[in-house]
Structure formats: C-alpha cells, structure tokens
Design a protein around this motif. Sequence first.
Motif, PDB file in Angstrom:
ATOM      1  N   ALA A 191      34.341  -4.640  66.206  1.00 40.21           N
ATOM      2  CA  ALA A 191      33.389  -5.494  66.932  1.00 40.21           C
ATOM      3  C   ALA A 191      33.951  -6.874  67.262  1.00 40.21           C
ATOM      4  O   ALA A 191      33.409  -7.567  68.128  1.00 40.21           O
ATOM      5  N   GLU A 192      35.041  -7.267  66.615  1.00 39.19           N
ATOM      6  CA  GLU A 192      35.617  -8.593  66.850  1.00 39.19           C
ATOM      7  C   GLU A 192      36.010  -8.755  68.319  1.00 39.19           C
ATOM      8  O   GLU A 192      36.753  -7.956  68.859  1.00 39.19           O
ATOM      9  N   GLY A 193      35.465  -9.774  68.957  1.00 44.07           N
ATOM     10  CA  GLY A 193      35.777 -10.044  70.356  1.00 44.07           C
ATOM     11  C   GLY A 193      34.982  -9.225  71.352  1.00 44.07           C
ATOM     12  O   GLY A 193      35.173  -9.359  72.566  1.00 44.07           O
ATOM     13  N   GLY A 194      34.068  -8.383  70.871  1.00 38.81           N
ATOM     14  CA  GLY A 194      33.268  -7.551  71.773  1.00 38.81           C
ATOM     15  C   GLY A 194      32.099  -8.307  72.378  1.00 38.81           C
ATOM     16  O   GLY A 194      31.672  -9.346  71.869  1.00 38.81           O
ATOM     17  N   ARG A 198      26.296  -6.468  76.192  1.00 35.11           N
ATOM     18  CA  ARG A 198      26.557  -5.497  77.265  1.00 35.11           C
ATOM     19  C   ARG A 198      25.656  -4.273  77.187  1.00 35.11           C
ATOM     20  O   ARG A 198      25.146  -3.794  78.211  1.00 35.11           O
ATOM     21  N   PHE A 199      25.456  -3.741  75.981  1.00 30.56           N
ATOM     22  CA  PHE A 199      24.662  -2.515  75.827  1.00 30.56           C
ATOM     23  C   PHE A 199      23.309  -2.850  75.222  1.00 30.56           C
ATOM     24  O   PHE A 199      23.239  -3.332  74.084  1.00 30.56           O
ATOM     25  N   PRO A 200      22.219  -2.619  75.952  1.00 35.29           N
ATOM     26  CA  PRO A 200      20.887  -2.864  75.382  1.00 35.29           C
ATOM     27  C   PRO A 200      20.545  -1.798  74.345  1.00 35.29           C
ATOM     28  O   PRO A 200      20.701  -0.598  74.595  1.00 35.29           O
ATOM     29  N   LEU A 201      20.111  -2.235  73.185  1.00 34.89           N
ATOM     30  CA  LEU A 201      19.765  -1.311  72.103  1.00 34.89           C
ATOM     31  C   LEU A 201      18.342  -1.588  71.639  1.00 34.89           C
ATOM     32  O   LEU A 201      17.824  -2.697  71.804  1.00 34.89           O
ATOM     33  N   PRO A 202      17.669  -0.576  71.056  1.00 32.01           N
ATOM     34  CA  PRO A 202      16.268  -0.749  70.643  1.00 32.01           C
ATOM     35  C   PRO A 202      16.095  -1.878  69.633  1.00 32.01           C
ATOM     36  O   PRO A 202      16.961  -2.108  68.789  1.00 32.01           O
ATOM     37  N   ARG A 203      14.977  -2.564  69.728  1.00 27.15           N
ATOM     38  CA  ARG A 203      14.615  -3.600  68.751  1.00 27.15           C
ATOM     39  C   ARG A 203      13.451  -3.060  67.928  1.00 27.15           C
ATOM     40  O   ARG A 203      12.283  -3.340  68.197  1.00 27.15           O
ATOM     41  N   LYS A 235      34.172   0.685  73.567  1.00 26.96           N
ATOM     42  CA  LYS A 235      33.830   0.898  72.153  1.00 26.96           C
ATOM     43  C   LYS A 235      33.667  -0.422  71.413  1.00 26.96           C
ATOM     44  O   LYS A 235      32.781  -0.572  70.574  1.00 26.96           O
ATOM     45  N   ARG A 236      34.508  -1.396  71.754  1.00 28.38           N
ATOM     46  CA  ARG A 236      34.407  -2.702  71.108  1.00 28.38           C
ATOM     47  C   ARG A 236      33.075  -3.364  71.444  1.00 28.38           C
ATOM     48  O   ARG A 236      32.420  -3.952  70.577  1.00 28.38           O
ATOM     49  N   ASP A 237      32.661  -3.261  72.701  1.00 28.52           N
ATOM     50  CA  ASP A 237      31.399  -3.875  73.111  1.00 28.52           C
ATOM     51  C   ASP A 237      30.211  -3.198  72.430  1.00 28.52           C
ATOM     52  O   ASP A 237      29.258  -3.876  72.017  1.00 28.52           O
ATOM     53  N   LEU A 238      30.269  -1.863  72.312  1.00 26.52           N
ATOM     54  CA  LEU A 238      29.172  -1.172  71.638  1.00 26.52           C
ATOM     55  C   LEU A 238      29.138  -1.533  70.157  1.00 26.52           C
ATOM     56  O   LEU A 238      28.061  -1.757  69.593  1.00 26.52           O
ATOM     57  N   ALA A 239      30.295  -1.609  69.529  1.00 29.61           N
ATOM     58  CA  ALA A 239      30.342  -1.997  68.115  1.00 29.61           C
ATOM     59  C   ALA A 239      29.736  -3.385  67.925  1.00 29.61           C
ATOM     60  O   ALA A 239      28.977  -3.630  66.975  1.00 29.61           O
ATOM     61  N   ALA A 240      30.060  -4.313  68.816  1.00 29.17           N
ATOM     62  CA  ALA A 240      29.509  -5.665  68.725  1.00 29.17           C
ATOM     63  C   ALA A 240      27.994  -5.652  68.916  1.00 29.17           C
ATOM     64  O   ALA A 240      27.257  -6.375  68.240  1.00 29.17           O
ATOM     65  N   ILE A 246      21.749  -4.827  64.231  1.00 30.03           N
ATOM     66  CA  ILE A 246      21.445  -4.691  62.804  1.00 30.03           C
ATOM     67  C   ILE A 246      21.191  -6.056  62.183  1.00 30.03           C
ATOM     68  O   ILE A 246      20.221  -6.248  61.439  1.00 30.03           O
ATOM     69  N   ALA A 247      22.040  -7.020  62.500  1.00 31.75           N
ATOM     70  CA  ALA A 247      21.847  -8.371  61.962  1.00 31.75           C
ATOM     71  C   ALA A 247      20.522  -8.960  62.416  1.00 31.75           C
ATOM     72  O   ALA A 247      19.812  -9.608  61.640  1.00 31.75           O
ATOM     73  N   ARG A 248      20.163  -8.712  63.686  1.00 33.07           N
ATOM     74  CA  ARG A 248      18.919  -9.259  64.234  1.00 33.07           C
ATOM     75  C   ARG A 248      17.712  -8.707  63.487  1.00 33.07           C
ATOM     76  O   ARG A 248      16.789  -9.459  63.129  1.00 33.07           O
ATOM     77  N   GLN A 249      17.697  -7.387  63.247  1.00 38.82           N
ATOM     78  CA  GLN A 249      16.546  -6.819  62.550  1.00 38.82           C
ATOM     79  C   GLN A 249      16.499  -7.287  61.095  1.00 38.82           C
ATOM     80  O   GLN A 249      15.423  -7.615  60.578  1.00 38.82           O
TER      81      GLN A 249
END
Length: 360
Positions: A191-194, A198-203, A235-240, A246-249
């Motif tokens: 995830a470093e540098g991602g 870019r990718f919207p994920l469920p909240r 893949k880097r952007d999705l990992a980020a 996860i951190a947000r939730q």
Amino acid sequence: MTLTVLGIETSCDETAAAVVRRADGQVEVLSSVVASQIADHAPYGGVVPEIAARAHVEVIDEIVRRALTEAGVGYGELDGVAATAGPGLVGGVMVGLSFGKAVALARDLPLVAVNHLEGHAVSARLAADIPYPFLLLLVSGGHCQLLEVAGVGACRRLGSTIDDAAGEAFDKIAKSLGLPYPGGPALEKLAEGGDAERFPLPRSLLGREGCDFSFSGLKTAAARIAIGLTSETDKRDLAAAVQEAIARQLCDRTDRALAAYARAHKGPDLRFVVAGGVAANRTVRARLEATAEARGFSFAAPPLAYCTDNAAMIALAGAERLALGLVDGLDAVARPRWPLDEAAALANPVHIPGRKGAKA
C-alpha cells in the motif's frame, strides 16, 4: 509483592514462552521466545490447524527451555506458570495448556489458565505504566472489539465485530491480490505510495448507533475488484484503499466508544489502548492515535514485538491474576471460544451456532 511467572502461548501458529517478573506493579520481561510457523503454513495460504498443533508438540519443550535459560531462571525460582487456555485453535491450545499443567504438577506451582484476549488486553503494560481503567480496542487476526478494562477479570464489552474481523479482512484481501502469507504485513507494504482514493469501497455501518464493526462487505467488494487487476500500480492503489477503509471504520467506531467512555468516566485521566496484531500497522496506529488525542485521551500501544501473539503478555496476565489469588486447577479445559465479557456474550451473542461468525 514480587512474582516471577513462566508464560506459555500456543493458540495459533506461534509457539511462545516467556518469563516475566512483576514487582510492586513494575513489569520486567526477562525473556520472550517465539517460534513462528510461517514457513509451515505459507504453501497453504493460511494456518492449517493440524500442522500447527503438531509443530507445537515438536518444539514446545525447547522453547520453554530457551525462555528459562535466557531469563537466567530455574523452575525453582518461579512463583507460577500461566498458559493460554483459549480462545484459539483448540489442538494448539491443548499443547501449551497441557505443558503448563505438567510444569505446575511436577514443580508444585500454581497454574493460571489465561484467556488469550486478556493477554492482549494487558500487553501494553509490558513496556509502560498504564493504570487501570482504560478503553481498549483489541484488533487482531480473528478478533475486533472495544472493551472497558478495569483489570484482569473485569472487562466490559462495548462493541464487537458482527462478521469478519479487521485482521481477517487484511489477510483475505491480501490473498485475493496474490500476496504471500501472512497477508496483513504484505498488504501494508504494498500500500505504500498507493492512491487510497482511486477505488471506492463500502463504508460499513456508517452512522449506525453503537460500537460494533463489520468487514465482510469490504472484504467481498475488494476481492471482486482484485480479480480484474493485473498491474502493480492497480494492486498498490487497491491495497492503499483497503488499508484506508479499514482504518476509517476502526476510527469511526472507536470514536463512538471514546465519547461514551468519556461520559461515563469523568476526570482528566482518560486512557485509550490499542492492542493485537493489527495494532502493528503503522497507518492504523497513527489514525487511531489522532482519533484518541482529538477526544482528550492518552494513547498507548504495545511495542511491535508484543502486538502479535507472544507469551510475555500471557505471563503478565498470569502474574496479575496470581497477585489477586486467581488460580486454576489441573482440570482447566482448553476453549476454542472464550469471550472476555461472558455476560455480554450470553445476553447479546455476536456468534450464532450453526453460522459463521466472530470468534469472540
């Protein structure tokens, strides 16, 4: 009172032993030895319970011997032995608990059967003077819960996961991205540098009352996106994005718990502790620290070596119980499930028999 305790931990895929000395509330870790089974389980992409149990049997006597040798302590200098009795992979738990019982019987020592989660709850106290009570976020591979901790044997659950834990989401999404086992640290590195936007994920549970967690929707959505990704940048952007989600939730639900805890505990000394394997994630840790400070709480987390499974935390939990006269008989049983707040678990279970659910 000075207590020197041998701790044994075999709840999953680490065989660990440690010697901890507790004197007048001050804690000294005399030794902490951990034998990892990562290489044994890596070909399968996750922990295989039978392999884990057999590996514990093969090395536990040597690991305990090393812990005692490094501590410069013999069996005759111990005041007690503490062993994880659950929750965890029951075959592995039985190995460590049986070894602890054998030591207690042969050396006429008191036995403390420790809840693995209580070990995590006290783990930050291994390296810092953190008085009770405090608010705890316990976030690891199989557990995600918020608890008021007034001491050993005195935890009150404020919220827990209703499906998957944060650590499970990290590991399973990492596997979808083709990352090696263990997946959580590999995903953090990727995830470093991602681009986390870019990718919207469920909240999940956004705006919902209470302090419960849910990561199954995030896990499913990210796994579906991962199927179509081929480039390392994607893949880097999705990992980020996953790490940020996860951190947000974790921060959103923790913020609710902080507010509730502050209303119930008036005064200047408000303490927040995060423990468990996910607490080793730098992004998660930084976000939680900022959330706690914004609410006027001090922040503490175990050193990285004590975030993941280890026996020092088991020894400390055992020493604190021993100081209170809380000991167990040789009939103590290994428990695959063992909630810290058993009253809350019975009154409002998050695991329904016959269905997949949270381990605690």
